[in-house]
Scaffold this motif. Structure first.
Motif, PDB file in Angstrom:
ATOM      1  N   LEU A   1     -23.576   0.266 -67.155  1.00  0.00           N
ATOM      2  CA  LEU A   1     -22.784   0.642 -68.417  1.00  0.00           C
ATOM      3  C   LEU A   1     -21.480   0.224 -68.218  1.00  0.00           C
ATOM      4  O   LEU A   1     -20.873  -0.376 -69.027  1.00  0.00           O
ATOM      5  N   VAL A   2     -20.796   0.714 -67.020  1.00  0.00           N
ATOM      6  CA  VAL A   2     -19.457   0.245 -66.699  1.00  0.00           C
ATOM      7  C   VAL A   2     -19.275  -1.280 -66.870  1.00  0.00           C
ATOM      8  O   VAL A   2     -18.240  -1.847 -67.341  1.00  0.00           O
ATOM      9  N   ARG A   3     -20.243  -2.045 -66.137  1.00  0.00           N
ATOM     10  CA  ARG A   3     -20.237  -3.640 -65.768  1.00  0.00           C
ATOM     11  C   ARG A   3     -20.405  -3.923 -67.291  1.00  0.00           C
ATOM     12  O   ARG A   3     -19.658  -4.958 -67.436  1.00  0.00           O
ATOM     13  N   ALA A   4     -21.167  -3.491 -68.014  1.00  0.00           N
ATOM     14  CA  ALA A   4     -21.301  -4.018 -69.194  1.00  0.00           C
ATOM     15  C   ALA A   4     -20.396  -4.008 -70.244  1.00  0.00           C
ATOM     16  O   ALA A   4     -20.075  -4.851 -71.069  1.00  0.00           O
TER      17      ALA A   4
ATOM     18  N   ALA B   1     -17.077  -3.874 -69.245  1.00  0.00           N
ATOM     19  CA  ALA B   1     -16.033  -4.189 -68.346  1.00  0.00           C
ATOM     20  C   ALA B   1     -14.777  -4.916 -69.054  1.00  0.00           C
ATOM     21  O   ALA B   1     -13.772  -4.495 -68.896  1.00  0.00           O
ATOM     22  N   GLY B   2     -15.147  -5.794 -69.985  1.00  0.00           N
ATOM     23  CA  GLY B   2     -14.301  -6.694 -70.547  1.00  0.00           C
ATOM     24  C   GLY B   2     -13.389  -5.604 -71.655  1.00  0.00           C
ATOM     25  O   GLY B   2     -12.274  -5.739 -71.814  1.00  0.00           O
ATOM     26  N   LYS B   3     -14.264  -4.871 -72.382  1.00  0.00           N
ATOM     27  CA  LYS B   3     -13.683  -4.109 -73.442  1.00  0.00           C
ATOM     28  C   LYS B   3     -12.564  -2.936 -72.758  1.00  0.00           C
ATOM     29  O   LYS B   3     -11.755  -2.595 -73.313  1.00  0.00           O
ATOM     30  N   TRP B   4     -13.165  -2.291 -71.626  1.00  0.00           N
ATOM     31  CA  TRP B   4     -12.496  -1.484 -70.809  1.00  0.00           C
ATOM     32  C   TRP B   4     -11.553  -1.947 -70.041  1.00  0.00           C
ATOM     33  O   TRP B   4     -10.707  -0.945 -69.377  1.00  0.00           O
ATOM     34  N   GLY B   5     -11.515  -3.126 -69.594  1.00  0.00           N
ATOM     35  CA  GLY B   5     -10.296  -3.736 -68.799  1.00  0.00           C
ATOM     36  C   GLY B   5     -10.704  -3.596 -67.312  1.00  0.00           C
ATOM     37  O   GLY B   5      -9.897  -3.176 -66.653  1.00  0.00           O
ATOM     38  N   VAL B   6     -11.832  -3.402 -67.063  1.00  0.00           N
ATOM     39  CA  VAL B   6     -12.375  -3.108 -65.563  1.00  0.00           C
ATOM     40  C   VAL B   6     -12.958  -4.260 -64.925  1.00  0.00           C
ATOM     41  O   VAL B   6     -13.614  -5.249 -65.355  1.00  0.00           O
ATOM     42  N   ASP B   7     -12.524  -4.355 -63.541  1.00  0.00           N
ATOM     43  CA  ASP B   7     -12.843  -5.409 -62.655  1.00  0.00           C
ATOM     44  C   ASP B   7     -14.123  -5.241 -62.176  1.00  0.00           C
ATOM     45  O   ASP B   7     -14.458  -4.036 -61.403  1.00  0.00           O
ATOM     46  N   THR B   8     -15.372  -5.757 -62.538  1.00  0.00           N
ATOM     47  CA  THR B   8     -16.444  -5.374 -61.979  1.00  0.00           C
ATOM     48  C   THR B   8     -16.751  -5.487 -60.656  1.00  0.00           C
ATOM     49  O   THR B   8     -17.786  -4.923 -59.878  1.00  0.00           O
ATOM     50  N   ALA B   9     -16.021  -6.330 -59.910  1.00  0.00           N
ATOM     51  CA  ALA B   9     -15.934  -6.414 -58.359  1.00  0.00           C
ATOM     52  C   ALA B   9     -15.457  -5.055 -57.814  1.00  0.00           C
ATOM     53  O   ALA B   9     -15.412  -4.927 -56.679  1.00  0.00           O
ATOM     54  N   ARG B  10     -14.972  -4.120 -58.378  1.00  0.00           N
ATOM     55  CA  ARG B  10     -14.316  -2.940 -57.787  1.00  0.00           C
ATOM     56  C   ARG B  10     -14.904  -1.610 -58.662  1.00  0.00           C
ATOM     57  O   ARG B  10     -14.266  -0.639 -58.327  1.00  0.00           O
TER      58      ARG B  10
ATOM     59  N   THR C   1     -28.432   2.801 -54.035  1.00  0.00           N
ATOM     60  CA  THR C   1     -27.549   1.702 -53.425  1.00  0.00           C
ATOM     61  C   THR C   1     -28.617   1.040 -52.339  1.00  0.00           C
ATOM     62  O   THR C   1     -28.646  -0.334 -52.589  1.00  0.00           O
ATOM     63  N   LEU C   2     -29.356   1.613 -51.643  1.00  0.00           N
ATOM     64  CA  LEU C   2     -30.246   0.860 -50.939  1.00  0.00           C
ATOM     65  C   LEU C   2     -31.426   0.259 -51.670  1.00  0.00           C
ATOM     66  O   LEU C   2     -31.945  -0.754 -51.057  1.00  0.00           O
ATOM     67  N   THR C   3     -31.823   0.789 -52.672  1.00  0.00           N
ATOM     68  CA  THR C   3     -32.908   0.291 -53.513  1.00  0.00           C
ATOM     69  C   THR C   3     -32.443  -0.644 -54.472  1.00  0.00           C
ATOM     70  O   THR C   3     -33.224  -1.375 -55.053  1.00  0.00           O
ATOM     71  N   ALA C   4     -31.194  -0.791 -55.028  1.00  0.00           N
ATOM     72  CA  ALA C   4     -30.666  -1.721 -55.753  1.00  0.00           C
ATOM     73  C   ALA C   4     -30.933  -3.179 -55.371  1.00  0.00           C
ATOM     74  O   ALA C   4     -31.016  -3.622 -54.221  1.00  0.00           O
ATOM     75  N   LYS C   5     -31.340  -4.112 -56.414  1.00  0.00           N
ATOM     76  CA  LYS C   5     -31.169  -5.492 -56.209  1.00  0.00           C
ATOM     77  C   LYS C   5     -29.898  -6.162 -55.976  1.00  0.00           C
ATOM     78  O   LYS C   5     -28.898  -5.479 -56.058  1.00  0.00           O
ATOM     79  N   PRO C   6     -29.921  -7.065 -55.019  1.00  0.00           N
ATOM     80  CA  PRO C   6     -28.614  -7.767 -54.732  1.00  0.00           C
ATOM     81  C   PRO C   6     -27.802  -8.286 -55.870  1.00  0.00           C
ATOM     82  O   PRO C   6     -28.443  -8.392 -57.036  1.00  0.00           O
ATOM     83  N   GLY C   7     -26.475  -7.837 -55.905  1.00  0.00           N
ATOM     84  CA  GLY C   7     -25.779  -8.072 -57.058  1.00  0.00           C
ATOM     85  C   GLY C   7     -25.550  -6.731 -57.966  1.00  0.00           C
ATOM     86  O   GLY C   7     -24.945  -6.947 -58.886  1.00  0.00           O
ATOM     87  N   GLU C   8     -26.504  -6.029 -57.783  1.00  0.00           N
ATOM     88  CA  GLU C   8     -26.426  -4.698 -58.455  1.00  0.00           C
ATOM     89  C   GLU C   8     -25.887  -3.609 -57.734  1.00  0.00           C
ATOM     90  O   GLU C   8     -25.866  -2.380 -58.628  1.00  0.00           O
ATOM     91  N   ARG C   9     -25.498  -3.575 -56.676  1.00  0.00           N
ATOM     92  CA  ARG C   9     -24.963  -2.520 -55.711  1.00  0.00           C
ATOM     93  C   ARG C   9     -23.593  -2.226 -56.336  1.00  0.00           C
ATOM     94  O   ARG C   9     -22.959  -3.031 -56.786  1.00  0.00           O
ATOM     95  N   PRO C  10     -23.257  -0.968 -56.034  1.00  0.00           N
ATOM     96  CA  PRO C  10     -21.854  -0.821 -56.090  1.00  0.00           C
ATOM     97  C   PRO C  10     -21.011  -1.481 -55.027  1.00  0.00           C
ATOM     98  O   PRO C  10     -21.293  -1.774 -54.146  1.00  0.00           O
ATOM     99  N   ALA C  11     -19.709  -1.614 -55.400  1.00  0.00           N
ATOM    100  CA  ALA C  11     -18.926  -2.321 -54.483  1.00  0.00           C
ATOM    101  C   ALA C  11     -18.499  -1.547 -53.431  1.00  0.00           C
ATOM    102  O   ALA C  11     -18.060  -1.973 -52.455  1.00  0.00           O
ATOM    103  N   PHE C  12     -18.663  -0.131 -53.453  1.00  0.00           N
ATOM    104  CA  PHE C  12     -18.363   0.656 -52.475  1.00  0.00           C
ATOM    105  C   PHE C  12     -18.893   2.001 -52.691  1.00  0.00           C
ATOM    106  O   PHE C  12     -19.443   2.458 -53.938  1.00  0.00           O
TER     107      PHE C  12
END
Length: 141
Positions: free
Chosen positions: A6-9, A11-20, A37-48
């Motif tokens: 939801l946040v990543r989708a 991000a542009g509207k909310w001014g969020v850097d998806t890498a953070r 985190t462990l079961t997410a596909k690569p690229g879908e994991r949280p940044a931290f």
């Protein structure tokens, strides 16, 4: 993971850097954070991830696992640590991990149990986020 999507989708509207975009979880929430985190596909994991007062059992750590901030107390009545295999597995995978093992505070210390050093946990987490580069805007580095 739905919250991350939801946040990543938006991000542009909310001014969020998806890498953070990362996650922090406490107790059952921490287990959810770790497992998703462990079961997410690569690229879908949280940044931290923040993993607060939860089991320290070993897990298989993906090669692209995010940095982890881990906090627990030695007097946690549900998950008293005797060792830190979770942290060791993160290190073995050459992923960044920071461990805070407080002597007292019990389980569920939240933002800190008065009279214990757990009172500094949120500040330490914030400092860790800053050290990792997640707390400042790209143009403020």
């Amino acid at each position: 993971m739905a919250a991350l999507k939801l946040v990543r989708a938006n991000a542009g509207k909310w001014g969020v850097d998806t890498a953070r975009v990362g996650t922090i979880g406490f107790s059952a929430g921490a287990m959810t954070v770790l497992n998703s985190t462990l079961t997410a596909k690569p690229g879908e994991r949280p940044a931290f991830i923040g993993y607060i007062y939860d089991p320290q059992a070993a897990v298989e750590v993906p090669a692209d696992a995010p940095p982890m901030f881990d906090a627990i107390t030695f007097d946690d009545e549900f998950f008293p640590p005797v060792a830190f295999p979770l942290v060791e597995q993160w290190r073995k995978a050459r992923r960044d991990v920071e461990l805070h093992a407080y002597s007292r505070g019990g389980h569920g210390f939240g933002t800190g149990e008065p009279g214990t050093t757990t009172m500094g946990m949120i500040g330490q987490f914030s400092n860790w986020l800053a050290m990792q580069g997640f707390a400042s805007r790209k143009d403020q580095k």
